[in-house]
Design an enzyme around this catalytic site. Structure first.
Site, PDB file in Angstrom:
ATOM      1  N   ASP A 183       0.853  -1.177   0.000  1.00 13.48           N
ATOM      2  CA  ASP A 183       0.000   0.000   0.000  1.00 13.48           C
ATOM      3  C   ASP A 183       0.895   1.234   0.000  1.00 13.48           C
ATOM      4  O   ASP A 183       1.814   1.337   0.806  1.00 13.48           O
ATOM      5  CB  ASP A 183      -0.891  -0.009   1.259  1.00 13.48           C
ATOM      6  CG  ASP A 183      -1.865   1.153   1.258  1.00 13.48           C
ATOM      7  OD1 ASP A 183      -2.666   1.253   0.308  1.00 13.48           O
ATOM      8  OD2 ASP A 183      -1.831   1.966   2.205  1.00 13.48           O
ATOM      9  N   GLU A 266      -1.538  -1.559  -6.142  1.00 18.89           N
ATOM     10  CA  GLU A 266      -2.672  -0.939  -6.819  1.00 18.89           C
ATOM     11  C   GLU A 266      -2.191  -0.306  -8.106  1.00 18.89           C
ATOM     12  O   GLU A 266      -1.085   0.213  -8.169  1.00 18.89           O
ATOM     13  CB  GLU A 266      -3.267   0.161  -5.939  1.00 18.89           C
ATOM     14  CG  GLU A 266      -4.108  -0.377  -4.808  1.00 18.89           C
ATOM     15  CD  GLU A 266      -4.713   0.766  -4.018  1.00 18.89           C
ATOM     16  OE1 GLU A 266      -5.933   0.960  -4.111  1.00 18.89           O
ATOM     17  OE2 GLU A 266      -3.966   1.461  -3.337  1.00 18.89           O
ATOM     18  N   CYS A 319     -12.395  -5.616   5.815  1.00 16.07           N
ATOM     19  CA  CYS A 319     -11.630  -6.361   6.807  1.00 16.07           C
ATOM     20  C   CYS A 319     -10.898  -7.478   6.079  1.00 16.07           C
ATOM     21  O   CYS A 319     -11.506  -8.288   5.394  1.00 16.07           O
ATOM     22  CB  CYS A 319     -12.576  -6.938   7.867  1.00 16.07           C
ATOM     23  SG  CYS A 319     -11.763  -8.151   8.928  1.00 16.07           S
ATOM     24  N   CYS A 322     -12.190 -11.149   7.560  1.00 16.12           N
ATOM     25  CA  CYS A 322     -13.492 -11.750   7.281  1.00 16.12           C
ATOM     26  C   CYS A 322     -14.189 -11.158   6.056  1.00 16.12           C
ATOM     27  O   CYS A 322     -15.217 -11.661   5.615  1.00 16.12           O
ATOM     28  CB  CYS A 322     -14.413 -11.637   8.499  1.00 16.12           C
ATOM     29  SG  CYS A 322     -15.007  -9.958   8.791  1.00 16.12           S
ATOM     30  N   CYS A 338     -12.706  -4.574  13.593  1.00 14.20           N
ATOM     31  CA  CYS A 338     -13.774  -5.042  12.716  1.00 14.20           C
ATOM     32  C   CYS A 338     -15.003  -5.376  13.562  1.00 14.20           C
ATOM     33  O   CYS A 338     -14.914  -6.180  14.494  1.00 14.20           O
ATOM     34  CB  CYS A 338     -13.316  -6.270  11.945  1.00 14.20           C
ATOM     35  SG  CYS A 338     -14.647  -7.037  10.991  1.00 14.20           S
ATOM     36  N   CYS A 341     -15.756  -9.484  13.080  1.00  8.83           N
ATOM     37  CA  CYS A 341     -14.896 -10.560  13.611  1.00  8.83           C
ATOM     38  C   CYS A 341     -13.994 -10.111  14.765  1.00  8.83           C
ATOM     39  O   CYS A 341     -13.312 -10.926  15.374  1.00  8.83           O
ATOM     40  CB  CYS A 341     -14.062 -11.183  12.495  1.00  8.83           C
ATOM     41  SG  CYS A 341     -12.716 -10.134  11.948  1.00  8.83           S
ATOM     42  N   ASP A 348      -3.226   0.825   7.101  1.00  8.63           N
ATOM     43  CA  ASP A 348      -2.441   0.625   5.876  1.00  8.63           C
ATOM     44  C   ASP A 348      -2.031  -0.832   5.662  1.00  8.63           C
ATOM     45  O   ASP A 348      -2.011  -1.326   4.543  1.00  8.63           O
ATOM     46  CB  ASP A 348      -1.190   1.519   5.893  1.00  8.63           C
ATOM     47  CG  ASP A 348      -1.560   2.989   5.972  1.00  8.63           C
ATOM     48  OD1 ASP A 348      -2.655   3.343   5.490  1.00  8.63           O
ATOM     49  OD2 ASP A 348      -0.772   3.769   6.532  1.00  8.63           O
TER      50      ASP A 348
HETATM   51 ZN   LIG Z   1     -13.543  -8.869  10.152  1.00  6.66          ZN
END
Ligand SMILES: [Zn+2]
Length: 363
Positions: A183, A266, A319, A322, A338, A341, A348
């Site tokens: 990233d 990216e 996330c 999950c 999150c 989860c 980052d």
């Molecule tokens: Zn999660």
């Protein structure tokens, strides 16, 4: 193994006579560039441009060679390079009629010579056709039998030779079995999916110097000797800053490519970035594409896999454990938990993990 030409930039110290010869060649290149462009504009206005641009220009070059001895003295590969530059400029412009001729402000500052029997490189001594002998100031020995071309470059009041070589037979880096997502950021230039972070290169001192020059400039009258003097110092500091950044990028990209077998990033839409005012302000963002380019070609060169994923996908909001999409993340949130989860994410690193996952899904 993929083929990728490599260029070495070597400083040279030409003698006065050699500088004169270089300058004469640069002048002739500039003259030819302008001749080609002018003729093109005339024919463009009269709707006389044939479909095949290269054939068209070969004809114009033939006439120019007959009319001007300075152009007829140019090496064929030098002429081809000028031709490529004209064609590139025409293809990039929306309205070729508005293309500007090269003048004192935007001068031609380099010319190309293909590797021929009139050029010989032994150790660090280059015998460059009619221009004579030069000692190359460069840390490595370049293998002569792999040279494709030589380019003489005048940059920041210094002379260089850019030597482009074939890169086949280059030994790939050993396999490490590691896959990484990257990233790109501002606070940390590079954040890896394994949690490693790299700061941007340190250019604070250089930036300070540059703003000092800017302040000084405002009190001098334009065109005065002192003004020109500061401009010249400013140019050389900008050149120095660019070198610091390039050097840092080279070391970092080599390290990342060496340590990993698969690298995911990216894709940066440069056009979109330039349109966005926030982006062009930061020098590192303006240089991101350079780092991406280095990592990409080094992957090709050293037998690693490079995958780019679409920028439009929300790498920060998902996330990575999950897959839950958390829409409430604003730009200032550095860590988050999150809601689904319970995993705690560094913003980052999580983004880098998502970039890697997306890239692996793609392949
Ligand atoms: Zn999660």
């Amino acid at each position: 193994m993929n083929y990728h030409p490599l260029t070495h930039k070597c400083r040279i110290y030409p003698k006065d006579k050699q500088i004169k010869q270089f300058e004469m060649t640069l002048d002739a290149c500039q003259f030819l560039y302008n001749e080609l462009l002018n003729q093109y504009k005339v024919d463009y206005k009269n709707n006389n441009i044939p479909y095949n641009l290269i054939n068209y220009f070969k004809m114009v070059i033939g006439q120019a060679k007959n009319n001007y001895s300075s152009i007829s003295k140019l090496n064929d590969s030098t002429i081809d390079d000028v031709l490529n530059n004209v064609i590139r400029a025409i293809r990039l412009s929306k309205d070729p009629y508005k293309l500007k001729a090269k003048d004192e402000k935007i001068r031609v500052h380099s010319f190309l010579l293909n590797n021929t029997k009139n050029i010989e490189l032994i150790g660090n001594i280059l015998h460059l056709d009619k221009y004579g002998k030069f000692k190359l100031h460069y840390g490595k020995t370049i293998e002569y039998n792999r040279v494709i071309s030589y380019k003489v470059l005048y940059q920041n009041k210094k002379w260089f030779i850019l030597i482009t070589i074939r890169s086949d037979n280059i030994k790939p880096f050993p396999k490490t079995g590691k896959k990484i997502g990257i990233d790109l950021g501002l606070k940390n230039l590079v954040v890896l999916s394994n949690g490693q972070k790299y700061d941007p290169p340190n250019i604070l001192y250089s930036n300070k110097k540059l703003s000092k020059f800017n302040r000084k400039l405002s009190s001098k009258s334009k065109g005065s000797r002192k003004y020109e003097d500061i401009i010249s110092k400013q140019n050389s500091e900008q050149f120095h800053r660019k070198n610091i950044i390039n050097d840092y990028f080279h070391k970092l990209s080599t390290k990342i490519v060496k340590e990993n077998d698969v690298i995911a990033m990216e894709s940066l839409d440069i056009q979109d970035m330039l349109k966005d005012k926030r982006y062009s302000k930061n020098i590192f963002q303006a240089n991101w594409h350079k780092l991406v380019y280095m990592i990409k070609y080094k992957c090709e060169l050293y037998g690693k896999i490079f995958i780019q994923v679409n920028t439009r996908f929300p790498s920060t909001k998902l996330c990575s454990k999950c897959g839950y999409k958390y829409d409430d993340i604003t730009i200032d949130v550095r860590t988050w938990e999150c809601p689904k989860c319970g995993e705690i994410h560094d913003r980052d690193v999580n983004a880098a993990k998502n970039i890697l996952r997306k890239a692996l899904l793609k392949n």
